[in-house]
Motif scaffolding. Structure first.
Motif, PDB file in Angstrom:
ATOM      1  N   GLU A 299      42.394  23.204  35.816  1.00  0.00           N
ATOM      2  CA  GLU A 299      43.628  23.697  36.430  1.00  0.00           C
ATOM      3  C   GLU A 299      44.567  24.338  35.412  1.00  0.00           C
ATOM      4  OE1 GLU A 299      45.514  20.670  38.671  1.00  0.00           O
ATOM      5  OE2 GLU A 299      43.811  20.371  40.035  1.00  0.00           O
ATOM      6  N   ARG A 300      44.551  23.831  34.193  1.00  0.00           N
ATOM      7  CA  ARG A 300      45.413  24.415  33.159  1.00  0.00           C
ATOM      8  C   ARG A 300      44.971  25.841  32.833  1.00  0.00           C
ATOM      9  NH1 ARG A 300      46.464  21.978  27.069  1.00  0.00           N
ATOM     10  NH2 ARG A 300      47.968  23.603  26.416  1.00  0.00           N
ATOM     11  N   ALA A 301      43.664  26.027  32.712  1.00  0.00           N
ATOM     12  CA  ALA A 301      43.137  27.369  32.436  1.00  0.00           C
ATOM     13  C   ALA A 301      43.387  28.307  33.616  1.00  0.00           C
ATOM     14  CB  ALA A 301      41.646  27.291  32.133  1.00  0.00           C
ATOM     15  N   ALA A 302      43.274  27.768  34.841  1.00  0.00           N
ATOM     16  CA  ALA A 302      43.525  28.583  36.033  1.00  0.00           C
ATOM     17  C   ALA A 302      44.987  29.021  36.101  1.00  0.00           C
ATOM     18  CB  ALA A 302      43.152  27.801  37.289  1.00  0.00           C
ATOM     19  N   SER A 303      45.896  28.116  35.772  1.00  0.00           N
ATOM     20  CA  SER A 303      47.319  28.446  35.765  1.00  0.00           C
ATOM     21  C   SER A 303      47.633  29.505  34.711  1.00  0.00           C
ATOM     22  CB  SER A 303      48.142  27.181  35.502  1.00  0.00           C
ATOM     23  OG  SER A 303      49.519  27.490  35.394  1.00  0.00           O
ATOM     24  N   LYS A 304      47.012  29.359  33.562  1.00  0.00           N
ATOM     25  CA  LYS A 304      47.213  30.330  32.487  1.00  0.00           C
ATOM     26  C   LYS A 304      46.715  31.717  32.903  1.00  0.00           C
ATOM     27  CE  LYS A 304      46.290  30.883  27.524  1.00  0.00           C
ATOM     28  NZ  LYS A 304      45.589  30.322  26.345  1.00  0.00           N
ATOM     29  N   ARG A 305      45.590  31.728  33.587  1.00  0.00           N
ATOM     30  CA  ARG A 305      45.047  33.017  34.037  1.00  0.00           C
ATOM     31  C   ARG A 305      45.932  33.629  35.118  1.00  0.00           C
ATOM     32  NH1 ARG A 305      38.758  34.326  34.584  1.00  0.00           N
ATOM     33  NH2 ARG A 305      39.162  34.239  32.351  1.00  0.00           N
ATOM     34  N   GLU A 306      46.433  32.850  36.039  1.00  0.00           N
ATOM     35  CA  GLU A 306      47.316  33.373  37.096  1.00  0.00           C
ATOM     36  C   GLU A 306      48.553  34.032  36.483  1.00  0.00           C
ATOM     37  OE1 GLU A 306      47.143  33.857  40.167  1.00  0.00           O
ATOM     38  OE2 GLU A 306      45.437  32.682  40.860  1.00  0.00           O
ATOM     39  N   GLN A 307      49.079  33.424  35.420  1.00  0.00           N
ATOM     40  CA  GLN A 307      50.241  33.993  34.747  1.00  0.00           C
ATOM     41  C   GLN A 307      49.885  35.300  34.038  1.00  0.00           C
ATOM     42  OE1 GLN A 307      51.763  30.996  32.117  1.00  0.00           O
ATOM     43  NE2 GLN A 307      52.483  29.660  33.762  1.00  0.00           N
ATOM     44  N   ALA A 308      48.661  35.404  33.545  1.00  0.00           N
ATOM     45  CA  ALA A 308      48.265  36.583  32.776  1.00  0.00           C
ATOM     46  C   ALA A 308      47.899  37.782  33.649  1.00  0.00           C
ATOM     47  CB  ALA A 308      47.081  36.233  31.871  1.00  0.00           C
ATOM     48  N   ILE A 309      47.450  37.534  34.864  1.00  0.00           N
ATOM     49  CA  ILE A 309      46.900  38.603  35.710  1.00  0.00           C
ATOM     50  C   ILE A 309      47.871  39.766  35.884  1.00  0.00           C
ATOM     51  CG2 ILE A 309      46.346  39.154  38.121  1.00  0.00           C
ATOM     52  CD1 ILE A 309      43.990  38.150  36.596  1.00  0.00           C
ATOM     53  N   ASN A 310      49.144  39.487  36.182  1.00  0.00           N
ATOM     54  CA  ASN A 310      50.110  40.544  36.464  1.00  0.00           C
ATOM     55  C   ASN A 310      51.016  40.858  35.283  1.00  0.00           C
ATOM     56  OD1 ASN A 310      49.257  41.062  39.117  1.00  0.00           O
ATOM     57  ND2 ASN A 310      50.463  39.347  39.905  1.00  0.00           N
ATOM     58  N   MET A 311      50.633  40.408  34.086  1.00  0.00           N
ATOM     59  CA  MET A 311      51.394  40.761  32.890  1.00  0.00           C
ATOM     60  C   MET A 311      51.145  42.219  32.517  1.00  0.00           C
ATOM     61  SD  MET A 311      51.050  37.402  30.414  1.00  0.00           S
ATOM     62  CE  MET A 311      51.974  38.196  29.082  1.00  0.00           C
ATOM     63  N   VAL A 312      52.057  42.785  31.782  1.00  0.00           N
ATOM     64  CA  VAL A 312      51.946  44.191  31.393  1.00  0.00           C
ATOM     65  C   VAL A 312      50.679  44.447  30.588  1.00  0.00           C
ATOM     66  CG1 VAL A 312      53.286  43.946  29.248  1.00  0.00           C
ATOM     67  CG2 VAL A 312      53.242  46.142  30.448  1.00  0.00           C
ATOM     68  N   GLY A 313      50.227  43.456  29.819  1.00  0.00           N
ATOM     69  CA  GLY A 313      49.035  43.638  28.992  1.00  0.00           C
ATOM     70  C   GLY A 313      47.760  43.747  29.779  1.00  0.00           C
ATOM     71  N   ASN A 314      47.766  43.364  31.052  1.00  0.00           N
ATOM     72  CA  ASN A 314      46.566  43.445  31.890  1.00  0.00           C
ATOM     73  C   ASN A 314      46.575  44.678  32.790  1.00  0.00           C
ATOM     74  OD1 ASN A 314      44.036  42.316  32.801  1.00  0.00           O
ATOM     75  ND2 ASN A 314      45.074  41.754  34.708  1.00  0.00           N
ATOM     76  N   LEU A 315      47.570  45.519  32.617  1.00  0.00           N
ATOM     77  CA  LEU A 315      47.696  46.710  33.459  1.00  0.00           C
ATOM     78  C   LEU A 315      47.493  47.951  32.608  1.00  0.00           C
ATOM     79  CD1 LEU A 315      50.939  45.679  35.393  1.00  0.00           C
ATOM     80  CD2 LEU A 315      48.573  45.379  36.153  1.00  0.00           C
ATOM     81  N   THR A 316      46.960  48.982  33.248  1.00  0.00           N
ATOM     82  CA  THR A 316      46.828  50.258  32.549  1.00  0.00           C
ATOM     83  C   THR A 316      46.940  51.392  33.543  1.00  0.00           C
ATOM     84  OG1 THR A 316      45.569  51.423  30.845  1.00  0.00           O
ATOM     85  CG2 THR A 316      44.317  50.521  32.708  1.00  0.00           C
ATOM     86  N   LEU A 317      46.963  52.598  33.019  1.00  0.00           N
ATOM     87  CA  LEU A 317      47.134  53.799  33.825  1.00  0.00           C
ATOM     88  C   LEU A 317      45.824  54.575  33.822  1.00  0.00           C
ATOM     89  CD1 LEU A 317      49.706  54.880  35.244  1.00  0.00           C
ATOM     90  CD2 LEU A 317      50.094  56.324  33.243  1.00  0.00           C
ATOM     91  N   THR A 318      45.367  54.978  35.011  1.00  0.00           N
ATOM     92  CA  THR A 318      44.124  55.734  35.107  1.00  0.00           C
ATOM     93  C   THR A 318      44.357  57.023  35.884  1.00  0.00           C
ATOM     94  OG1 THR A 318      43.476  54.550  37.122  1.00  0.00           O
ATOM     95  CG2 THR A 318      42.675  53.676  35.025  1.00  0.00           C
ATOM     96  N   ASN A 319      43.498  58.002  35.637  1.00  0.00           N
ATOM     97  CA  ASN A 319      43.545  59.258  36.398  1.00  0.00           C
ATOM     98  C   ASN A 319      42.784  59.059  37.702  1.00  0.00           C
ATOM     99  OD1 ASN A 319      44.930  61.026  34.485  1.00  0.00           O
ATOM    100  ND2 ASN A 319      43.117  60.739  33.207  1.00  0.00           N
TER     101      ASN A 319
END
Length: 641
Positions: free
Chosen positions: A520-540
């Motif tokens: 559950e700790r790893a799952a919570s950490k991943r949920e927090q990371a999913i919508n962070m700026v570092g997981n987003l990028t711009l595509t054509n």
């Protein structure tokens, strides 16, 4: 003022010319709302004449169909010209009727209805014998505005004139073709076309009427025009502004300049591009309405709402004692400036600011931008400094989720300070930076680095609107595209084909499961990371749905193929600066929470470089009394003007 109803035959029968004055808007009528209802009334009247012809019984008082009103004022007598009238109101209607009559003449000629063609001819053109050789244009019953003239003269040409249409998309050209088809269909649908066209002419002559209001020399045409058009009729705010200005040109004794002011200065502003409607908030308005409101805000030093534009313009014009011709030229200057800033900005700082404003629809900043770039006392370097400060102020506030409600007052207040500074030492850009930095309070402040870092590095960057996310990534991308980059051409946040993509998918439980699903700790950490700026990028463009959820070994090649963005290639597909040397070699082998955190820190560091804040301490909130005292707009106007 005299008013009464008159049959259409009385309007066009005599040798008389109707002149459309320069203050009128160009021809704008269209099929559904104008041509079709007009033709339905005329066809109904003509059908009643056909019925009477068939029955042989003629009513003593046949039904009359009213087509609206016109307002005219006699032109001064000239010994060599036909008597004439200025069309104060009703030019759309009379122009349409003339085009329809010319179409009827052509159809009658085509179908061999010579008597009908001859009678229609008398209503389209004045007698050749009555027209002086020095004034050949007096042959036409109606003389249009310069911008409509080529199309109008084509529309009312002689039936044997096969000249090509100068502009197929012009409303007058479309009207001519539409009426010609409608009249031909009606004339040939039942019975002898010649008889039916005679009936059409008879109906127009005796059963179609207009209300004609004739003004005396002492009547104020401007006041009457406003009373007829300011409420409930489709005249834009800029139409009323134009009308007021060109009437004032005449009143100020410069009628001889009216056509040159129209042709050389106002004419492009009557074009389709400037009249195109845009939707801001819940309200539709033309592009020209918006720009004139921005210009008037600059001139008055007070916020001007588009909805109250004409009233506020009229008060400003009358109180200031301005020459109408000079005001016309100035409006054109600011319209051209706006157009240049949008389409061909002079430098990248300016282009980046304008792109941000357009992408996020932050229209309230336009008066400040136009006021600075339109001020000859402000150098290019100071304009660029202003652009950088405004871009940083807007970006930091929008990423921090702060309100834009007070922007209308803020930017007018800052414009006043910048204009005053421009008159002293020309350092208007410095003044803008300093004034913005001194603003205090959540509704006005320029967020500091701590607030900015917290907003970017938060766990839900994806909750921001798509235009704001695109503006952020476009700013970072363009910063990376320096002169050493293979592709140094900037991208723009307003490009709709740019798409925000998650690297690790939002539905990670299904597609990117944890090694231990019960952690559950790893799952919570991943949920927090999913919508962070570092997981987003711009595509054509968007990745296809299947590829979007693929595991990293399959998704990495898709990103390599789809995106040439440096924000992807330099921090996802390869290690960003700041990563330990022993991690660089294995960086692209996986994508996980560790890498998301590292990339978030990297992007945040870049954002501080792209949108810096000067080291100026904000003032106390109570020190903003002058700004607080400025008149505010209501909520809708504040976000939409």
């Amino acid at each position: 003022m005299q008013a009464g109803d008159v049959k259409l035959g009385s309007i066009f029968f005599d040798n008389h010319r109707y002149e459309i004055p320069m203050f009128q808007r160009p021809y704008v009528w269209g099929k559904e709302r104008n041509w079709l209802p007009l033709w339905e009334d005329i066809a109904a009247a003509a059908d009643s004449v056909v019925a009477d012809m068939l029955s042989g019984e003629w009513p003593n008082e046949p039904p009359t169909y009213f087509l609206g009103a016109i307002v005219v004022k006699a032109t001064p007598n000239h010994p060599q010209r036909l008597g004439g009238s200025i069309l104060v109101d009703g030019q759309q209607r009379l122009t349409t009727l003339q085009v329809m009559l010319a179409a009827a003449r052509s159809v009658a000629t085509e179908l061999g209805a010579e008597s009908a063609a001859g009678r229609f001819e008398e209503w389209v053109e004045n007698s050749k014998k009555a027209v002086h050789e020095k004034w050949p244009d007096d042959r036409y019953k109606l003389w249009p505005l310069p911008q409509d003239r080529p199309q109008y003269l084509w529309a009312v040409r002689q039936p044997d004139d096969e000249s090509p249409c100068p502009d197929d998309a012009h409303r007058i050209s479309e009207a001519r073709l539409w009426f010609e088809e409608a009249i031909r269909d009606w004339a040939t649908c039942d019975g002898d076309p010649s008889d039916r066209l005679d009936a059409l002419h008879s109906a127009l002559e005796t059963r179609i009427a207009l209300v004609r209001i004739t003004l005396e020399k002492t009547d104020n045409a401007q006041v009457i025009f406003e009373a007829l058009n300011h409420r409930g009729v489709e005249l834009s705010q800029s139409d009323l502004v134009k009308n007021s200005l060109f009437r004032l040109v005449e009143d100020q004794g410069e009628r001889h300049l009216a056509e040159s002011l129209l042709v050389d200065h106002w004419l492009p502003l009557d074009g389709r591009r400037w009249r195109a409607e845009t939707v801001t908030g819940r309200i539709k308005r033309s592009r020209l309405d918006q720009v004139i409101a921005y210009w008037l805000t600059v001139r008055r030093g007070e916020v001007v709402s588009v909805e109250r534009l004409f009233d506020e313009f009229k008060a400003w014009l009358l109180d200031g004692g301005f020459r109408a011709g000079e005001v016309i030229k100035e409006i054109r200057k600011y319209a051209d400036l706006y157009d240049q800033l949008v389409t061909e900005p002079p430098d990248e700082p300016t282009a980046a600011l304008v792109d941000l404003v357009i992408a996020t629809k932050t229209n309230t900043v336009w008066p400040l931008i136009l006021g600075i770039y339109g001020d000859d006392r402000v150098s290019d370097a100071q304009c660029q400094k202003a652009a950088g400060a405004l871009a940083s102020y807007l970006t930091r506030r929008m990423l921090c989720g702060l309100t834009s409600k007070d922007y209308n007052r803020i930017f007018v207040f800052v414009l006043q300070a910048a204009s005053a500074r421009a008159g002293v030492d020309g350092l208007a850009g410095d003044a803008i930076e300093e004034e913005l930095a001194r603003l205090a309070g959540e509704t006005r402040n320029w967020p500091d680095d701590g607030e900015f870092i917290a907003a970017i590095f938060g766990s839900n960057f994806y909750a921001l609107s798509r235009p704001r996310q695109r503006a952020f990534f476009a700013g970072i991308e363009n910063h990376l595209r320096d002169d050493k980059a293979e592709d140094a051409n900037p991208i723009r946040a307003r490009w709709e084909h740019l798409n925000i993509e998650h690297v690790m998918p939002q539905k990670w439980r299904e597609h990117w499961p944890l090694a231990n699903e019960n952690d559950e700790r790893a799952a919570s950490k991943r949920e927090q990371a999913i919508n962070m700026v570092g997981n987003l990028t711009l595509t054509n463009g968007r990745l296809n749905a299947q590829m979007r959820h693929q595991a990293w070994p399959a998704k990495k090649p898709a990103l390599q193929q789809r995106s040439t963005m440096l924000i992807t290639t330099a921090s996802i597909l390869s290690a960003p600066p700041g990563v330990d040397a022993d991690e660089v070699a294995t960086w692209a082998s996986d994508w996980d929470e560790f890498r998301i955190g590292k990339r978030s820190a990297h992007l945040t560091h870049l954002a501080l470089q792209v949108w810096p804040r000067p080291d100026i301490t904000p003032a106390d909130e109570e020190d903003d009394e002058e700004l607080d005292s400025m008149e505010d707009l209501d909520d809708d106007d504040a976000s939409e003007y």
